[in-house]
Design an enzyme around this catalytic site. Structure first.
Site, PDB file in Angstrom:
ATOM      1  N   GLY A  17      72.370 -10.824 -31.276  1.00 26.44           N
ATOM      2  CA  GLY A  17      71.073 -10.179 -31.192  1.00 26.44           C
ATOM      3  C   GLY A  17      71.115  -8.676 -31.391  1.00 26.44           C
ATOM      4  O   GLY A  17      72.182  -8.068 -31.510  1.00 26.44           O
ATOM      5  N   LEU A  19      70.584  -6.058 -29.433  1.00 27.35           N
ATOM      6  CA  LEU A  19      71.369  -5.275 -28.480  1.00 27.35           C
ATOM      7  C   LEU A  19      72.797  -5.789 -28.371  1.00 27.35           C
ATOM      8  O   LEU A  19      73.743  -4.999 -28.354  1.00 27.35           O
ATOM      9  CB  LEU A  19      70.709  -5.305 -27.092  1.00 27.35           C
ATOM     10  CG  LEU A  19      71.493  -4.597 -25.979  1.00 27.35           C
ATOM     11  CD1 LEU A  19      71.741  -3.132 -26.322  1.00 27.35           C
ATOM     12  CD2 LEU A  19      70.757  -4.727 -24.653  1.00 27.35           C
ATOM     13  N   ASP A  63      75.673 -22.850 -25.073  1.00 31.04           N
ATOM     14  CA  ASP A  63      74.334 -23.084 -24.536  1.00 31.04           C
ATOM     15  C   ASP A  63      74.351 -22.638 -23.080  1.00 31.04           C
ATOM     16  O   ASP A  63      74.898 -23.333 -22.209  1.00 31.04           O
ATOM     17  CB  ASP A  63      73.966 -24.567 -24.644  1.00 31.04           C
ATOM     18  CG  ASP A  63      72.531 -24.843 -24.225  1.00 31.04           C
ATOM     19  OD1 ASP A  63      71.913 -23.952 -23.587  1.00 31.04           O
ATOM     20  OD2 ASP A  63      72.019 -25.947 -24.498  1.00 31.04           O
ATOM     21  N   ALA A  87      68.330 -13.405 -23.883  1.00 30.88           N
ATOM     22  CA  ALA A  87      67.046 -13.586 -23.186  1.00 30.88           C
ATOM     23  C   ALA A  87      65.971 -13.911 -24.203  1.00 30.88           C
ATOM     24  O   ALA A  87      66.105 -13.608 -25.392  1.00 30.88           O
ATOM     25  CB  ALA A  87      66.658 -12.312 -22.428  1.00 30.88           C
ATOM     26  N   TYR A 153      56.784 -12.305 -19.045  1.00 26.75           N
ATOM     27  CA  TYR A 153      58.103 -11.802 -19.437  1.00 26.75           C
ATOM     28  C   TYR A 153      58.687 -10.944 -18.317  1.00 26.75           C
ATOM     29  O   TYR A 153      59.828 -11.143 -17.900  1.00 26.75           O
ATOM     30  CB  TYR A 153      57.996 -10.993 -20.732  1.00 26.75           C
ATOM     31  CG  TYR A 153      59.234 -10.181 -21.038  1.00 26.75           C
ATOM     32  CD1 TYR A 153      60.459 -10.813 -21.284  1.00 26.75           C
ATOM     33  CD2 TYR A 153      59.193  -8.793 -21.074  1.00 26.75           C
ATOM     34  CE1 TYR A 153      61.606 -10.065 -21.549  1.00 26.75           C
ATOM     35  CE2 TYR A 153      60.324  -8.048 -21.351  1.00 26.75           C
ATOM     36  CZ  TYR A 153      61.530  -8.694 -21.581  1.00 26.75           C
ATOM     37  OH  TYR A 153      62.665  -7.954 -21.837  1.00 26.75           O
ATOM     38  N   LYS A 157      62.104 -11.714 -15.985  1.00 29.95           N
ATOM     39  CA  LYS A 157      63.237 -10.787 -15.934  1.00 29.95           C
ATOM     40  C   LYS A 157      63.462 -10.279 -14.510  1.00 29.95           C
ATOM     41  O   LYS A 157      64.608 -10.084 -14.078  1.00 29.95           O
ATOM     42  CB  LYS A 157      63.023  -9.621 -16.902  1.00 29.95           C
ATOM     43  CG  LYS A 157      63.075 -10.020 -18.373  1.00 29.95           C
ATOM     44  CD  LYS A 157      64.387 -10.671 -18.766  1.00 29.95           C
ATOM     45  CE  LYS A 157      65.538  -9.695 -18.801  1.00 29.95           C
ATOM     46  NZ  LYS A 157      66.812 -10.328 -19.233  1.00 29.95           N
TER      47      LYS A 157
END
Length: 336
Positions: A17, A19, A63, A87, A153, A157
């Site tokens: 991803g 980041l 996974d 995420a 979201y 988190k």
């Protein structure tokens, strides 16, 4: 006696991803060194995990929602630190799949935290400024400020944060479970996939506006775009700081850290900047100052600016790249 420097092992989730790729590079020593990370005895072997984009060779396919796969990769890699970047991080996608998001953002995080705590592995959990309400006048938020997410979201988190702290506390390993909150991110995308970043994707909006397409762009919420290379560097320095601290003293280190760029923009202002760099008009992009639509399912905060005081107090370099200068370099090839 060997003169070889001892090597530490790091595992990065979400390594395919936006980041995760830069966290891997920072730990590999491919980003700018700092005084802390330049200590002679800190070198890293790095493994990354992914799922949909993992090739199983350069990036391990794991996974994270399956506990047995988590246990297996931790046993195979035996890391001293795990940076958890994976995420579902797009608020609109979160609302479209709340059950799947909770499995990844909360339950998989709890599974990782429990497994890391039982093995004495430092876990750096990447969280978000969206754990705060962002009401006008409240920012900047200190790390211990009251939370109050405005959308699902942020809720997931925040629940992930709680899971990390709870699992390490239950295991008596409080100094090894660390939360790292960051704001909206930008940086190098993979093969021009600007949609990886809520900042980079604004470049696409500017280009589409040249085709005559009218676009409304938010000119209300204040954002503090932060470069992924800087976040990677900070994660590396935090790993060095926490792992080089004795077990007895580590329990007194803070559990919640925050990093952010300091340059403030609305999305419309970022579009203006991109257009200026490219020498393009943005007549077709309309500034929207209305704020949230009260009927929209996703409510976005006005200003979630994060204080970096806790990192500074730890001696961590919190400098950030100049937003305009980075984009001028990045867009040099596109200039007319």
């Amino acid at each position: 006696m060997s003169d070889n420097k001892p090597t530490n092992t790091a595992l990065v989730t979400g390594a395919t991803g936006l980041l995760g790729r830069q966290v891997v590079r920072a730990l590999q020593g491919l980003s700018v060194p700092t005084e802390l990370s330049s200590k002679a005895d800190w070198t890293w072997e790095v493994e990354g995990t992914g799922f949909s984009r993992a090739d199983g060779v350069n990036v391990l396919k794991v996974d994270l929602e399956k506990g047995e796969e988590v246990e297996r990769v931790l046993g195979d890699v035996s890391p001293q630190v795990l940076v958890h970047c994976a995420a579902n991080r797009f608020p609109d996608k979160v609302d479209a799949d709340p059950e799947g998001t909770r499995l990844l953002n909360v339950e998989a995080t709890r599974t990782l935290a429990r497994a890391c705590a039982s093995r004495g592995i430092l876990l750096i959990y990447i969280s978000t400024d969206y754990v705060f309400s962002g009401k006008p006048g409240e920012a900047p938020y200190e790390a211990d400020a009251a939370t109050g997410p405005t959308n699902l979201y942020g809720v997931t988190k925040l629940d992930g944060e709680k899971a990390v702290i709870e699992e390490f506390s239950k295991a008596g390993k409080e100094g090894l479970g660390v939360v790292m909150r960051v704001p909206v991110l930008y940086g190098k995308t993979e093969e021009g996939r600007n949609e990886e970043s809520a900042v980079n994707v604004l470049l696409d909006a500017v280009l589409k506006a040249q085709e005559g397409k009218k676009v409304k762009m938010d000119h209300w919420a204040l954002r503090f775009p932060t470069n992924t290379e800087d976040v990677g560097r900070v994660c590396r320095d935090v790993a060095v700081k926490y792992l080089s601290t004795s077990e007895a003293e580590r329990t007194s280190l803070p559990r919640i850290l925050q990093f952010s760029g300091e340059e403030q923009y609305t999305k419309y202002e970022m579009c203006q900047l991109f257009a200026e760099i490219l020498g393009l008009p943005i007549d077709n992009i309309e500034a929207n100052t209305e704020g949230n639509d009260p009927n929209a399912s996703v409510q976005r905060p006005y200003d979630c600016h994060l204080s970096t005081k806790v990192l500074k107090d730890l001696g961590i370099d919190v400098s950030a790249q100049d937003f305009v200068a980075w984009w001028r370099r990045e867009l040099r090839a596109f200039r007319h």
